[in-house]
Write an enzyme that holds these catalytic residues in place. Sequence first.
Site, PDB file in Angstrom:
ATOM      1  CG  HIS A  71       3.252 -12.460  22.166  1.00 50.88           C
ATOM      2  ND1 HIS A  71       3.895 -11.336  22.486  1.00 50.88           N
ATOM      3  CD2 HIS A  71       2.850 -13.177  23.364  1.00 50.88           C
ATOM      4  CE1 HIS A  71       4.432 -11.477  23.911  1.00 50.88           C
ATOM      5  NE2 HIS A  71       3.520 -12.449  24.189  1.00 50.88           N
TER       6      HIS A  71
ATOM      7  NE  ARG B 207       9.206  -5.093  23.479  1.00 50.95           N
ATOM      8  CZ  ARG B 207       7.883  -5.240  22.962  1.00 50.95           C
ATOM      9  NH1 ARG B 207       7.018  -4.845  23.596  1.00 50.95           N
ATOM     10  NH2 ARG B 207       7.571  -5.979  22.080  1.00 50.95           N
TER      11      ARG B 207
ATOM     12  CG  HIS C 162       8.006  -8.519  24.522  1.00 55.34           C
ATOM     13  ND1 HIS C 162       8.642  -9.836  23.917  1.00 55.34           N
ATOM     14  CD2 HIS C 162       6.694  -8.869  23.927  1.00 55.34           C
ATOM     15  CE1 HIS C 162       7.812 -10.281  22.679  1.00 55.34           C
ATOM     16  NE2 HIS C 162       6.650  -9.519  22.815  1.00 55.34           N
TER      17      HIS C 162
ATOM     18  CD  GLU D 253       0.093  -9.417  19.333  1.00 54.89           C
ATOM     19  OE1 GLU D 253      -0.179  -8.068  19.312  1.00 54.89           O
ATOM     20  OE2 GLU D 253       1.084  -9.730  20.145  1.00 54.89           O
TER      21      GLU D 253
ATOM     22  CG  ASP E  67       6.744 -10.690  19.424  1.00 58.26           C
ATOM     23  OD1 ASP E  67       6.231 -11.152  20.116  1.00 58.26           O
ATOM     24  OD2 ASP E  67       7.121  -9.411  19.431  1.00 58.26           O
TER      25      ASP E  67
HETATM   26 ZN    ZN Z   1       5.105 -10.182  21.517  1.00 57.31          ZN
END
Ligand code: ZN
Length: 247
Positions: free
Chosen positions: A224, A127, A156, A221, A163
Amino acid sequence: MRHVRGMLAALALCAGLAAHAGEPAISGGVFHVTPVRPVAQLLPLALAATPPVESGDFRPADLVELTALDPTIRLDIRYATSNNFLGTPVYSQARAFLQRPAAEALVRVQRSLAREGYGVLVHDGYRPWYVTRIFWDAMPPELHKYVADPAEGSRHNRGCAVDLTLYDLRSGRAVEMPSVYDEPTERAWPTYAGGTSEQRRMRDLLRHHMEAEGFSVYEFEWWHFDYRDWKAYRIGNVRFEDLGAGH
Ligand SMILES: [Zn+2]
């Protein structure tokens, strides 16, 4: 976004965290926030901003497009759609990249899962930092605890976080997990004991195959995972538009 509970509060991860009274609306497991300014206005500001300067030795970035490496890896890039916590696209392209060692490890995961009838469905990988900045700037200040601080960056941003979920190779459909993606509830925890036994089996199958190739799951999570080399890479800010296929 990041989780605010526990000792990992300083880490900047996806969009998950525990629900609290008086917090933003969660419907169907999905967290909804109205951006304080339209993303279209925040975008040029974020692109003009400068990521934090990091000292130390880092490996050069070597981001690889996952579908170029293995076309059977499927994508559902939620931040390129309106189906995300901001309700509007933030990525202009639905693409997913990881640093080469992480991408090659994910291809090995894909091959081992295929022997059990499943494949990976990726929601997000690398990201660019400016997107982390948009998340921060779009959030009302009282909700900043939910997102990564751009002064620190998100894992990220380094290109070793992914993810993802599973899809069934025969039906082509995503499997059911104990929570939906980016759900800020206990159902998202990889240790959550609720849901159906089949949902937990799918979650644990994904984790098993990811761990076998050097990924570790984030404790809040199930979707992730961080590749073991994540600290070796700097915060990146190259836009998807500037990354060629197979780059
Ligand atoms: Zn993530």
